[in-house]
Design an enzyme around this catalytic site. Sequence first.
Site, short mmCIF file in Angstrom:
data_model
loop_
_atom_site.label_atom_id
_atom_site.label_comp_id
_atom_site.label_asym_id
_atom_site.label_seq_id
_atom_site.Cartn_x
_atom_site.Cartn_y
_atom_site.Cartn_z
N MET A 225 1.85 -11.52 9.51
CA MET A 225 1.86 -10.11 9.13
C MET A 225 0.56 -9.40 9.44
O MET A 225 0.22 -8.41 8.85
CB MET A 225 2.12 -10.00 7.63
CG MET A 225 3.43 -10.56 7.23
SD MET A 225 3.62 -10.40 5.48
CE MET A 225 5.02 -11.44 5.24
N ILE B 273 -0.07 -1.75 7.15
CA ILE B 273 -0.76 -1.92 5.87
C ILE B 273 -2.07 -2.69 6.04
O ILE B 273 -3.06 -2.41 5.38
CB ILE B 273 0.15 -2.64 4.86
CG1 ILE B 273 1.35 -1.76 4.51
CG2 ILE B 273 -0.61 -3.02 3.61
CD1 ILE B 273 2.34 -2.42 3.58
N PRO C 235 7.07 -6.55 6.91
CA PRO C 235 5.94 -6.48 7.85
C PRO C 235 4.76 -5.71 7.29
O PRO C 235 4.92 -4.68 6.63
CB PRO C 235 6.55 -5.77 9.06
CG PRO C 235 8.01 -6.07 8.98
CD PRO C 235 8.34 -6.12 7.53
N CYS C 236 3.55 -6.22 7.58
CA CYS C 236 2.33 -5.56 7.08
C CYS C 236 1.64 -4.79 8.20
O CYS C 236 0.49 -4.39 8.05
CB CYS C 236 1.37 -6.60 6.51
SG CYS C 236 0.58 -7.62 7.76
N ASN C 237 2.33 -4.57 9.32
CA ASN C 237 1.68 -3.95 10.49
C ASN C 237 0.94 -2.66 10.15
O ASN C 237 -0.16 -2.42 10.65
CB ASN C 237 2.73 -3.64 11.57
CG ASN C 237 3.55 -4.84 11.95
OD1 ASN C 237 4.18 -5.46 11.10
ND2 ASN C 237 3.55 -5.20 13.22
#
Length: 572
Positions: free
Chosen positions: A1, A539, A535-537
Amino acid sequence: MDDPEGDGSSNEYNWNTDDEDEVFGIPSSVPNIIQQSCGHNLLVSSSTCTCTKHGKLILHFVGMGFSKEQVIKAIEENGCLAFYLNMFNLTLEDPSAGASNRPYSSAKKIDIQLDSSDDEDSYPGSGEKSLNFERDKILTVLVSMEYPIEEALIAIEKCGPEAEICELTDFICAAQLEKEIDSQLQNLPKKKHDASVYMHKKRRDGYYFHREKRLKLDDEMEMMQMRSSESMTGFGTRNQLYPAVTRRLRHKVTAGQPYFYYENVAGAPKGVWRKISSFLFEIEPEFVDSKYFCAAARKRGYIHNLPIENRSRLLPIPPLTIQEALPTTKRWWPSWDTRAQLNCLITTIAPATVTEKIRKALEECDAKPPPTVREYVVKECRNWNLVWVGKNKVAPLEPDEYEMLLGFPKDHTRGGGINRTMRYKALGNAFQVDTVAYHLSVLKGRFPKGINVLSLFSGIGGAEVALHGLGIMLRNVVSVEVAEENRNILRSWWEQTNQQGNLIEVKDVQNVTCGQLEQWITSFGGFDLIIGGSPCNNISGSNRVSRNGLEGKHSSLFYEYYRIVEAMMHIQ
Protein backbone atom coordinates in the site's frame (compact mmCIF):
# COMPACT_ATOMS: atom_id res chain seq x y z
CA MET A 1 0.00 0.00 0.00
CA ASP A 2 2.97 2.31 -0.26
CA ASP A 3 3.14 2.94 -3.99
CA PRO A 4 1.53 6.34 -4.41
CA GLU A 5 0.41 5.93 -7.98
CA GLY A 6 0.27 2.17 -8.15
CA ASP A 7 2.33 1.93 -11.30
CA GLY A 8 5.74 1.40 -9.80
CA SER A 9 7.17 4.43 -11.58
CA SER A 10 8.61 6.06 -8.49
CA ASN A 11 12.11 6.76 -9.72
CA GLU A 12 10.97 10.25 -10.71
CA TYR A 13 10.51 11.22 -7.08
CA ASN A 14 12.52 11.11 -3.89
CA TRP A 15 10.19 8.98 -1.82
CA ASN A 16 10.37 9.18 1.95
CA THR A 17 10.51 5.61 3.23
CA ASP A 18 9.10 6.53 6.61
CA ASP A 19 5.65 7.14 5.22
CA GLU A 20 4.06 8.33 8.46
CA ASP A 21 6.34 11.28 9.26
CA GLU A 22 4.03 14.03 8.04
CA VAL A 23 1.03 13.12 10.17
CA PHE A 24 3.05 13.52 13.34
CA GLY A 25 4.32 16.95 12.37
CA ILE A 26 7.74 16.06 10.95
CA PRO A 27 8.23 18.06 7.75
CA SER A 28 9.38 16.47 4.53
CA SER A 29 13.13 16.69 4.10
CA VAL A 30 14.65 18.80 1.34
CA PRO A 31 18.02 17.65 -0.08
CA ASN A 32 20.96 19.82 0.93
CA ILE A 33 24.39 20.25 -0.59
CA ILE A 34 26.72 18.11 1.50
CA GLN A 35 30.41 18.77 1.15
CA GLN A 36 32.99 16.15 1.96
CA SER A 37 36.08 17.33 3.74
CA CYS A 38 38.02 15.94 0.81
CA GLY A 39 36.18 18.37 -1.51
CA HIS A 40 33.72 16.04 -3.28
CA ASN A 41 30.06 17.08 -3.68
CA LEU A 42 27.92 14.18 -2.49
CA LEU A 43 24.66 15.75 -3.59
CA VAL A 44 24.32 18.43 -6.19
CA SER A 45 21.26 20.58 -5.55
CA SER A 46 20.19 23.88 -7.03
CA SER A 47 17.86 24.55 -4.11
CA THR A 48 18.38 27.93 -2.52
CA CYS A 49 17.67 28.61 1.13
CA THR A 50 14.22 29.67 -0.07
CA CYS A 51 13.70 26.20 -1.55
CA THR A 52 14.85 24.55 1.66
CA LYS A 53 12.71 26.72 3.93
CA HIS A 54 9.57 26.76 1.82
CA GLY A 55 9.91 23.55 -0.17
CA LYS A 56 6.41 22.26 0.54
CA LEU A 57 4.84 25.62 -0.31
CA ILE A 58 6.80 25.79 -3.57
CA LEU A 59 5.67 22.29 -4.55
CA HIS A 60 2.07 23.27 -3.74
CA PHE A 61 2.06 26.22 -6.17
CA VAL A 62 4.11 24.42 -8.82
CA GLY A 63 1.35 21.79 -8.73
CA MET A 64 -1.15 24.60 -9.41
CA GLY A 65 0.70 25.52 -12.61
CA PHE A 66 3.08 28.28 -11.51
CA SER A 67 6.72 27.86 -12.51
CA LYS A 68 9.26 27.06 -9.81
CA GLU A 69 11.35 30.15 -10.62
CA GLN A 70 8.27 32.36 -10.47
CA VAL A 71 7.27 31.02 -7.05
CA ILE A 72 10.77 31.38 -5.57
CA LYS A 73 11.06 34.94 -6.88
CA ALA A 74 7.66 35.84 -5.42
CA ILE A 75 8.56 34.50 -1.99
CA GLU A 76 11.91 36.26 -1.95
CA GLU A 77 10.39 39.61 -2.98
CA ASN A 78 7.18 39.53 -0.93
CA GLY A 79 7.87 37.24 1.98
CA CYS A 80 6.26 33.82 2.46
CA LEU A 81 2.95 34.86 3.98
CA ALA A 82 2.31 37.86 1.74
CA PHE A 83 3.13 35.66 -1.24
CA TYR A 84 0.66 33.00 -0.16
CA LEU A 85 -2.09 35.55 0.33
CA ASN A 86 -1.36 36.99 -3.11
CA MET A 87 -1.59 33.60 -4.74
CA PHE A 88 -4.65 32.62 -2.75
CA ASN A 89 -6.53 35.77 -3.71
CA LEU A 90 -5.44 35.41 -7.33
CA THR A 91 -6.79 31.87 -7.46
CA LEU A 92 -10.11 33.03 -6.02
CA GLU A 93 -10.36 35.83 -8.58
CA ASP A 94 -9.96 33.61 -11.62
CA PRO A 95 -9.76 29.88 -10.76
CA SER A 96 -10.24 28.87 -14.39
CA ALA A 97 -7.32 30.86 -15.74
CA GLY A 98 -4.01 29.13 -16.32
CA ALA A 99 -1.70 29.82 -13.39
CA SER A 100 1.36 29.90 -15.59
CA ASN A 101 -0.09 32.84 -17.54
CA ARG A 102 -0.73 35.06 -14.54
CA PRO A 103 2.14 37.05 -13.02
CA TYR A 104 2.10 37.00 -9.25
CA SER A 105 2.64 40.77 -9.14
CA SER A 106 -0.79 41.45 -10.63
CA ALA A 107 -2.68 39.88 -7.74
CA LYS A 108 -4.69 41.92 -5.30
CA LYS A 109 -3.89 41.85 -1.62
CA ILE A 110 -6.30 40.24 0.78
CA ASP A 111 -7.45 42.73 3.37
CA ILE A 112 -4.91 41.77 6.02
CA GLN A 113 -2.34 44.23 7.25
CA LEU A 114 1.04 42.75 6.33
CA ASP A 115 4.41 44.29 5.77
CA SER A 116 6.35 41.95 3.52
CA SER A 117 9.61 43.60 4.47
CA ASP A 118 9.18 42.75 8.14
CA ASP A 119 11.04 39.79 9.50
CA GLU A 120 11.61 38.38 12.93
CA ASP A 121 14.71 40.44 13.61
CA SER A 122 12.90 43.69 12.85
CA TYR A 123 10.23 43.16 15.48
CA PRO A 124 10.78 44.25 19.04
CA GLY A 125 10.43 41.67 21.75
CA SER A 126 7.00 42.91 22.76
CA GLY A 127 4.20 45.12 21.54
CA GLU A 128 1.74 45.07 18.66
CA LYS A 129 4.29 44.34 15.94
CA SER A 130 5.58 41.33 17.85
CA LEU A 131 2.05 39.98 18.19
CA ASN A 132 1.45 40.57 14.47
CA PHE A 133 4.60 38.70 13.65
CA GLU A 134 3.61 35.75 15.85
CA ARG A 135 0.17 35.73 14.22
CA ASP A 136 1.68 35.80 10.74
CA LYS A 137 4.18 33.09 11.58
CA ILE A 138 1.47 30.81 12.98
CA LEU A 139 -0.76 31.53 9.99
CA THR A 140 2.10 30.54 7.67
CA VAL A 141 2.52 27.25 9.54
CA LEU A 142 -1.19 26.45 9.34
CA VAL A 143 -1.31 27.28 5.64
CA SER A 144 1.73 25.10 4.96
CA MET A 145 -0.13 22.29 6.75
CA GLU A 146 -2.80 22.71 4.04
CA TYR A 147 -5.52 24.18 6.24
CA PRO A 148 -7.74 26.70 4.38
CA ILE A 149 -6.54 30.22 5.08
CA GLU A 150 -10.01 31.49 6.08
CA GLU A 151 -10.35 28.73 8.69
CA ALA A 152 -6.82 29.37 9.96
CA LEU A 153 -7.58 33.09 10.41
CA ILE A 154 -10.80 32.34 12.28
CA ALA A 155 -8.97 29.88 14.57
CA ILE A 156 -6.29 32.45 15.40
CA GLU A 157 -8.94 35.10 16.06
CA LYS A 158 -10.95 32.80 18.36
CA CYS A 159 -8.05 31.13 20.17
CA GLY A 160 -5.65 34.07 20.19
CA PRO A 161 -2.20 34.47 18.60
CA GLU A 162 -0.53 32.87 21.62
CA ALA A 163 -2.40 29.58 21.23
CA GLU A 164 -0.42 26.42 20.54
CA ILE A 165 -0.48 24.94 17.03
CA CYS A 166 -2.19 21.79 18.32
CA GLU A 167 -4.94 23.92 19.92
CA LEU A 168 -5.50 25.78 16.65
CA THR A 169 -5.58 22.60 14.56
CA ASP A 170 -8.05 21.04 17.02
CA PHE A 171 -10.27 24.13 16.67
CA ILE A 172 -10.16 23.90 12.85
CA CYS A 173 -10.81 20.14 12.84
CA ALA A 174 -13.73 20.55 15.25
CA ALA A 175 -15.25 23.23 13.02
CA GLN A 176 -14.76 21.08 9.92
CA LEU A 177 -16.28 18.07 11.66
CA GLU A 178 -19.33 20.00 12.81
CA LYS A 179 -19.78 21.42 9.32
CA GLU A 180 -19.48 17.93 7.82
CA ILE A 181 -21.98 16.49 10.28
CA ASP A 182 -24.49 19.24 9.48
CA SER A 183 -23.99 18.78 5.75
CA GLN A 184 -24.32 15.02 5.85
CA LEU A 185 -27.36 15.03 8.11
CA GLN A 186 -29.19 17.22 5.64
CA ASN A 187 -28.77 14.52 2.99
CA LEU A 188 -29.97 11.60 5.10
CA PRO A 189 -33.25 9.92 4.18
CA LYS A 190 -36.26 10.26 6.45
CA LYS A 191 -36.58 6.54 7.01
CA LYS A 192 -34.14 3.72 7.60
CA HIS A 193 -32.70 2.41 4.37
CA ASP A 194 -32.98 -1.05 2.90
CA ALA A 195 -29.59 -2.81 2.76
CA SER A 196 -30.24 -4.05 -0.77
CA VAL A 197 -30.82 -0.49 -1.95
CA TYR A 198 -27.87 0.76 0.06
CA MET A 199 -25.53 -1.58 -1.79
CA HIS A 200 -26.06 0.33 -5.03
CA LYS A 201 -25.88 3.89 -3.73
CA LYS A 202 -23.10 6.02 -5.15
CA ARG A 203 -20.42 7.15 -2.72
CA ARG A 204 -20.86 10.87 -3.43
CA ASP A 205 -24.56 11.05 -2.60
CA GLY A 206 -23.89 11.45 1.12
CA TYR A 207 -25.57 8.15 1.93
CA TYR A 208 -22.53 6.55 3.46
CA PHE A 209 -22.47 8.76 6.51
CA HIS A 210 -23.47 6.84 9.63
CA ARG A 211 -27.07 7.84 10.10
CA GLU A 212 -28.33 6.44 13.42
CA LYS A 213 -28.05 9.71 15.34
CA ARG A 214 -26.00 12.85 15.57
CA LEU A 215 -23.46 12.75 18.37
CA LYS A 216 -22.79 15.87 20.36
CA LEU A 217 -19.62 17.56 19.15
CA ASP A 218 -17.90 17.14 22.51
CA ASP A 219 -18.60 13.41 22.51
CA GLU A 220 -17.41 13.14 18.90
CA MET A 221 -14.14 14.91 19.62
CA GLU A 222 -13.56 12.87 22.78
CA MET A 223 -14.09 9.69 20.80
CA MET A 224 -11.58 10.88 18.24
CA GLN A 225 -8.64 11.06 20.65
CA MET A 226 -6.71 8.46 18.66
CA ARG A 227 -3.97 6.37 20.16
CA SER A 228 -1.00 7.87 18.37
CA SER A 229 1.65 7.53 21.05
CA GLU A 230 5.25 7.46 19.93
CA SER A 231 5.57 3.79 20.89
CA MET A 232 2.78 2.79 18.47
CA THR A 233 1.95 -0.28 20.56
CA GLY A 234 -1.79 -0.06 20.10
CA PHE A 235 -3.60 -1.79 22.94
CA GLY A 236 -0.33 -3.35 24.05
CA THR A 237 2.07 -5.99 22.78
CA ARG A 238 3.34 -8.98 24.69
CA ASN A 239 6.95 -7.80 24.59
CA GLN A 240 6.17 -4.27 25.82
CA LEU A 241 5.23 -3.08 29.27
CA TYR A 242 1.81 -1.56 28.81
CA PRO A 243 -1.09 -1.00 31.21
CA ALA A 244 -4.12 -3.23 30.90
CA VAL A 245 -6.56 -1.79 28.38
CA THR A 246 -10.27 -2.34 28.13
CA ARG A 247 -12.66 -0.82 25.64
CA ARG A 248 -16.38 -0.59 25.13
CA LEU A 249 -17.80 -0.54 21.63
CA ARG A 250 -20.40 2.20 21.22
CA HIS A 251 -22.73 0.26 18.94
CA LYS A 252 -24.28 -3.05 19.91
CA VAL A 253 -24.24 -4.13 16.28
CA THR A 254 -20.42 -4.28 16.38
CA ALA A 255 -20.10 -6.28 19.60
CA GLY A 256 -20.05 -9.70 17.97
CA GLN A 257 -20.03 -11.51 14.68
CA PRO A 258 -19.28 -10.88 11.98
CA TYR A 259 -15.93 -9.58 13.12
CA PHE A 260 -14.34 -7.03 10.86
CA TYR A 261 -10.74 -5.83 10.63
CA TYR A 262 -9.55 -2.83 8.63
CA GLU A 263 -5.94 -1.69 8.06
CA ASN A 264 -4.25 1.33 6.48
CA VAL A 265 -1.18 3.51 6.94
CA ALA A 266 -1.02 5.38 10.25
CA GLY A 267 0.43 8.47 8.58
CA ALA A 268 -2.68 9.55 6.73
CA PRO A 269 -3.44 13.24 6.07
CA LYS A 270 -5.15 15.07 8.88
CA GLY A 271 -8.75 14.05 9.39
CA VAL A 272 -8.58 10.78 7.43
CA TRP A 273 -8.54 8.45 10.42
CA ARG A 274 -11.23 10.58 12.06
CA LYS A 275 -13.40 10.06 8.99
CA ILE A 276 -12.64 6.34 8.74
CA SER A 277 -13.57 5.93 12.41
CA SER A 278 -16.83 7.83 11.97
CA PHE A 279 -17.86 5.45 9.18
CA LEU A 280 -16.79 2.30 11.00
CA PHE A 281 -19.12 2.73 13.96
CA GLU A 282 -16.95 5.25 15.86
CA ILE A 283 -14.44 2.54 16.80
CA GLU A 284 -11.12 3.95 17.95
CA PRO A 285 -8.16 3.04 15.74
CA GLU A 286 -5.37 0.92 17.15
CA PHE A 287 -2.03 2.25 15.92
CA VAL A 288 0.78 -0.30 15.83
CA ASP A 289 4.34 -0.25 14.54
CA SER A 290 5.47 -3.65 13.27
CA LYS A 291 8.97 -2.98 14.62
CA TYR A 292 7.72 -4.76 17.76
CA PHE A 293 7.04 -7.88 15.68
CA CYS A 294 9.89 -7.93 13.15
CA ALA A 295 13.08 -6.11 12.15
CA ALA A 296 11.31 -3.48 10.00
CA ALA A 297 9.06 -0.58 10.95
CA ARG A 298 5.55 -0.50 9.53
CA LYS A 299 3.28 2.05 11.18
CA ARG A 300 -0.31 1.09 10.60
CA GLY A 301 -3.72 1.87 11.98
CA TYR A 302 -6.29 -0.86 12.56
CA ILE A 303 -10.02 -0.51 13.22
CA HIS A 304 -11.75 -3.70 14.30
CA ASN A 305 -14.36 -5.15 16.65
CA LEU A 306 -12.18 -8.08 17.73
CA PRO A 307 -11.64 -8.79 21.43
CA ILE A 308 -8.34 -7.38 22.70
CA GLU A 309 -7.78 -9.69 25.67
CA ASN A 310 -5.61 -12.83 25.66
CA ARG A 311 -3.74 -12.16 22.45
CA SER A 312 -0.72 -14.30 21.61
CA ARG A 313 2.28 -14.08 19.31
CA LEU A 314 2.72 -16.17 16.20
CA LEU A 315 5.48 -18.71 16.79
CA PRO A 316 8.35 -18.89 16.23
CA ILE A 317 8.96 -15.23 17.09
CA PRO A 318 10.98 -13.67 14.25
CA PRO A 319 14.23 -11.72 14.80
CA LEU A 320 13.74 -8.10 15.80
CA THR A 321 17.03 -6.56 14.63
CA ILE A 322 18.67 -6.24 11.22
CA GLN A 323 21.75 -8.24 12.10
CA GLU A 324 19.69 -11.04 13.64
CA ALA A 325 17.46 -11.16 10.57
CA LEU A 326 20.34 -10.73 8.08
CA PRO A 327 23.40 -12.19 9.82
CA THR A 328 25.62 -12.09 6.72
CA THR A 329 25.60 -8.29 6.84
CA LYS A 330 27.18 -8.13 10.30
CA ARG A 331 30.72 -8.60 8.99
CA TRP A 332 30.56 -5.45 6.85
CA TRP A 333 28.43 -3.22 9.06
CA PRO A 334 30.37 -0.06 10.07
CA SER A 335 30.18 1.06 13.69
CA TRP A 336 28.93 4.52 12.66
CA ASP A 337 25.80 3.05 11.04
CA THR A 338 23.79 2.58 14.21
CA ARG A 339 20.57 1.30 12.62
CA ALA A 340 19.07 -1.60 14.50
CA GLN A 341 15.92 -1.90 12.39
CA LEU A 342 14.82 -1.07 8.87
CA ASN A 343 12.32 1.57 7.84
CA CYS A 344 8.98 0.71 6.31
CA LEU A 345 9.39 -1.65 3.35
CA ILE A 346 7.95 0.12 0.31
CA THR A 347 7.08 -1.02 -3.20
CA THR A 348 10.30 0.13 -4.88
CA ILE A 349 14.03 -0.20 -4.26
CA ALA A 350 17.02 2.08 -4.73
CA PRO A 351 18.36 2.42 -8.29
CA ALA A 352 21.96 1.41 -8.97
CA THR A 353 23.01 5.07 -9.12
CA VAL A 354 22.30 5.47 -5.39
CA THR A 355 24.49 2.60 -4.28
CA GLU A 356 27.22 3.60 -6.76
CA LYS A 357 27.35 7.17 -5.39
CA ILE A 358 27.69 5.79 -1.89
CA ARG A 359 30.55 3.48 -2.92
CA LYS A 360 32.45 6.30 -4.64
CA ALA A 361 31.91 8.69 -1.74
CA LEU A 362 33.36 6.18 0.73
CA GLU A 363 36.28 5.15 -1.48
CA GLU A 364 37.36 8.77 -2.00
CA CYS A 365 37.78 9.21 1.75
CA ASP A 366 40.27 7.75 4.18
CA ALA A 367 39.56 4.67 6.26
CA LYS A 368 37.34 6.72 8.55
CA PRO A 369 34.85 8.86 6.58
CA PRO A 370 34.27 12.41 7.87
CA PRO A 371 30.95 13.22 9.59
CA THR A 372 29.39 14.78 6.48
CA VAL A 373 29.99 11.61 4.48
CA ARG A 374 28.75 9.34 7.25
CA GLU A 375 25.61 11.45 7.64
CA TYR A 376 24.92 11.32 3.91
CA VAL A 377 25.45 7.54 3.68
CA VAL A 378 23.30 6.71 6.69
CA LYS A 379 20.54 9.00 5.43
CA GLU A 380 20.47 7.25 2.04
CA CYS A 381 20.60 3.84 3.72
CA ARG A 382 17.61 4.75 5.86
CA ASN A 383 15.64 6.16 2.94
CA TRP A 384 16.17 3.12 0.75
CA ASN A 385 16.59 0.35 3.38
CA LEU A 386 20.10 -0.44 2.17
CA VAL A 387 22.21 -3.07 3.94
CA TRP A 388 25.97 -3.67 3.93
CA VAL A 389 27.12 -6.48 1.65
CA GLY A 390 30.85 -5.71 1.35
CA LYS A 391 33.54 -3.13 2.07
CA ASN A 392 32.04 0.26 1.13
CA LYS A 393 29.18 -1.63 -0.55
CA VAL A 394 25.51 -1.31 0.23
CA ALA A 395 22.62 -2.97 -1.58
CA PRO A 396 18.83 -3.03 -1.50
CA LEU A 397 16.99 -5.93 0.08
CA GLU A 398 16.23 -8.95 -2.06
CA PRO A 399 12.60 -10.10 -2.54
CA ASP A 400 13.15 -13.16 -0.35
CA GLU A 401 14.41 -10.86 2.41
CA TYR A 402 11.24 -8.79 2.02
CA GLU A 403 9.23 -12.00 2.41
CA MET A 404 11.08 -13.00 5.56
CA LEU A 405 10.74 -9.59 7.20
CA LEU A 406 7.02 -9.41 6.41
CA GLY A 407 6.38 -12.92 7.75
CA PHE A 408 5.62 -14.71 4.48
CA PRO A 409 6.99 -18.16 3.65
CA LYS A 410 10.08 -18.38 1.46
CA ASP A 411 9.38 -18.02 -2.26
CA HIS A 412 5.80 -16.94 -1.53
CA THR A 413 5.94 -14.44 -4.42
CA ARG A 414 8.45 -16.26 -6.60
CA GLY A 415 7.66 -17.85 -9.98
CA GLY A 416 4.37 -18.14 -11.80
CA GLY A 417 5.21 -15.33 -14.22
CA ILE A 418 5.94 -12.82 -11.42
CA ASN A 419 9.05 -10.74 -12.07
CA ARG A 420 11.19 -8.95 -9.47
CA THR A 421 9.45 -5.61 -9.92
CA MET A 422 6.05 -7.23 -9.37
CA ARG A 423 7.37 -9.00 -6.28
CA TYR A 424 8.57 -5.77 -4.67
CA LYS A 425 5.29 -4.05 -5.47
CA ALA A 426 3.16 -6.90 -4.11
CA LEU A 427 5.21 -7.25 -0.92
CA GLY A 428 5.38 -3.51 -0.30
CA ASN A 429 1.58 -3.40 -0.29
CA ALA A 430 1.12 -6.45 1.92
CA PHE A 431 0.23 -6.97 5.58
CA GLN A 432 3.00 -7.64 8.08
CA VAL A 433 1.85 -11.16 8.92
CA ASP A 434 3.10 -11.38 12.52
CA THR A 435 1.38 -8.12 13.50
CA VAL A 436 -1.94 -9.12 11.96
CA ALA A 437 -1.69 -12.61 13.44
CA TYR A 438 -1.28 -11.10 16.92
CA HIS A 439 -4.62 -9.31 16.54
CA LEU A 440 -6.36 -12.32 14.98
CA SER A 441 -5.04 -14.76 17.60
CA VAL A 442 -8.14 -14.15 19.74
CA LEU A 443 -10.16 -16.11 17.16
CA LYS A 444 -8.35 -19.41 17.76
CA GLY A 445 -10.67 -20.74 20.43
CA ARG A 446 -13.79 -19.28 18.85
CA PHE A 447 -13.73 -21.25 15.61
CA PRO A 448 -12.46 -24.78 16.35
CA LYS A 449 -14.16 -26.11 13.20
CA GLY A 450 -12.76 -23.45 10.91
CA ILE A 451 -13.59 -19.94 9.79
CA ASN A 452 -15.40 -18.31 6.87
CA VAL A 453 -13.60 -15.20 5.63
CA LEU A 454 -14.56 -12.39 3.29
CA SER A 455 -11.14 -11.06 2.29
CA LEU A 456 -11.38 -7.62 0.62
CA PHE A 457 -8.31 -6.22 -1.15
CA SER A 458 -6.62 -9.56 -0.44
CA GLY A 459 -3.29 -8.69 -2.03
CA ILE A 460 -0.94 -11.65 -1.70
CA GLY A 461 -2.93 -13.21 1.13
CA GLY A 462 -1.39 -11.78 4.30
CA ALA A 463 -4.55 -12.40 6.31
CA GLU A 464 -4.89 -15.96 5.02
CA VAL A 465 -1.24 -16.71 5.82
CA ALA A 466 -1.72 -15.28 9.33
CA LEU A 467 -4.82 -17.37 10.04
CA HIS A 468 -3.12 -20.48 8.69
CA GLY A 469 -0.08 -19.82 10.88
CA LEU A 470 -2.36 -19.56 13.93
CA GLY A 471 -3.75 -23.01 13.15
CA ILE A 472 -7.21 -21.73 12.23
CA MET A 473 -8.70 -23.81 9.41
CA LEU A 474 -9.88 -21.80 6.40
CA ARG A 475 -13.25 -23.32 5.55
CA ASN A 476 -14.42 -20.82 2.95
CA VAL A 477 -12.53 -17.76 1.74
CA VAL A 478 -13.97 -15.25 -0.71
CA SER A 479 -10.93 -13.33 -1.94
CA VAL A 480 -11.56 -9.99 -3.68
CA GLU A 481 -8.42 -8.73 -5.43
CA VAL A 482 -8.04 -6.73 -8.62
CA ALA A 483 -4.41 -7.61 -9.50
CA GLU A 484 -4.10 -10.87 -11.43
CA GLU A 485 -0.53 -11.52 -10.25
CA ASN A 486 -1.68 -11.22 -6.61
CA ARG A 487 -4.54 -13.64 -7.23
CA ASN A 488 -2.05 -16.08 -8.76
CA ILE A 489 0.23 -15.81 -5.71
CA LEU A 490 -2.62 -16.48 -3.26
CA ARG A 491 -3.99 -19.36 -5.32
CA SER A 492 -0.52 -20.93 -5.54
CA TRP A 493 -0.06 -20.66 -1.74
CA TRP A 494 -3.53 -22.17 -1.22
CA GLU A 495 -2.60 -25.20 -3.31
CA GLN A 496 0.92 -25.64 -1.91
CA THR A 497 -0.33 -25.61 1.70
CA ASN A 498 -3.04 -28.18 0.88
CA GLN A 499 -5.94 -26.09 2.14
CA GLN A 500 -9.06 -28.22 2.50
CA GLY A 501 -11.55 -25.38 2.23
CA ASN A 502 -12.95 -23.44 -0.70
CA LEU A 503 -11.27 -20.43 -2.29
CA ILE A 504 -13.56 -18.20 -4.33
CA GLU A 505 -11.90 -15.43 -6.32
CA VAL A 506 -13.56 -12.11 -7.21
CA LYS A 507 -11.79 -9.44 -9.23
CA ASP A 508 -13.50 -6.14 -8.45
CA VAL A 509 -14.74 -5.08 -5.01
CA GLN A 510 -17.14 -2.61 -6.65
CA ASN A 511 -19.00 -5.51 -8.22
CA VAL A 512 -19.71 -7.30 -4.94
CA THR A 513 -23.48 -6.96 -4.72
CA CYS A 514 -25.98 -7.60 -2.00
CA GLY A 515 -27.29 -10.57 -3.98
CA GLN A 516 -23.82 -12.15 -4.04
CA LEU A 517 -23.41 -11.64 -0.32
CA GLU A 518 -26.75 -13.32 0.32
CA GLN A 519 -25.78 -16.26 -1.90
CA TRP A 520 -22.50 -16.77 -0.06
CA ILE A 521 -24.20 -16.46 3.31
CA THR A 522 -26.80 -19.02 2.29
CA SER A 523 -24.07 -21.37 1.05
CA PHE A 524 -21.61 -20.99 3.95
CA GLY A 525 -23.96 -20.21 6.78
CA GLY A 526 -22.52 -16.72 7.19
CA PHE A 527 -19.13 -14.99 7.29
CA ASP A 528 -17.16 -14.96 10.53
CA LEU A 529 -14.58 -12.34 9.54
CA ILE A 530 -14.44 -9.48 7.04
CA ILE A 531 -10.85 -8.34 6.62
CA GLY A 532 -9.01 -5.97 4.35
CA GLY A 533 -6.99 -2.83 3.84
CA SER A 534 -8.09 -0.52 1.05
CA PRO A 535 -5.38 1.09 -1.14
CA CYS A 536 -3.27 3.75 0.59
CA ASN A 537 -2.04 5.35 -2.66
CA ASN A 538 -3.60 8.74 -1.87
CA ILE A 539 -2.97 8.50 1.88
CA SER A 540 0.65 7.44 2.26
CA GLY A 541 3.16 10.08 3.35
CA SER A 542 5.50 8.90 0.60
CA ASN A 543 3.07 10.24 -2.00
CA ARG A 544 4.20 13.70 -3.09
CA VAL A 545 1.91 13.83 -6.12
CA SER A 546 -1.71 13.01 -5.26
CA ARG A 547 -1.98 12.75 -1.49
CA ASN A 548 -5.61 13.83 -1.36
CA GLY A 549 -6.94 11.36 1.20
CA LEU A 550 -10.10 9.33 0.89
CA GLU A 551 -11.26 11.37 -2.07
CA GLY A 552 -8.33 10.13 -4.16
CA LYS A 553 -8.85 7.79 -7.10
CA HIS A 554 -7.51 4.71 -5.30
CA SER A 555 -8.03 5.37 -1.59
CA SER A 556 -11.71 6.20 -2.09
CA LEU A 557 -12.18 2.43 -2.34
CA PHE A 558 -12.36 2.54 1.46
CA TYR A 559 -16.03 3.37 0.97
CA GLU A 560 -16.48 0.02 -0.76
CA TYR A 561 -15.10 -1.73 2.31
CA TYR A 562 -17.50 0.23 4.50
CA ARG A 563 -20.40 -0.41 2.10
CA ILE A 564 -19.89 -4.15 2.30
CA VAL A 565 -19.39 -4.23 6.08
CA GLU A 566 -22.53 -2.14 6.61
CA ALA A 567 -24.54 -4.39 4.30
CA MET A 568 -23.26 -7.52 6.05
CA MET A 569 -24.34 -6.14 9.41
CA HIS A 570 -27.90 -5.76 8.07
CA ILE A 571 -28.11 -9.02 6.12
CA GLN A 572 -26.40 -11.28 8.61
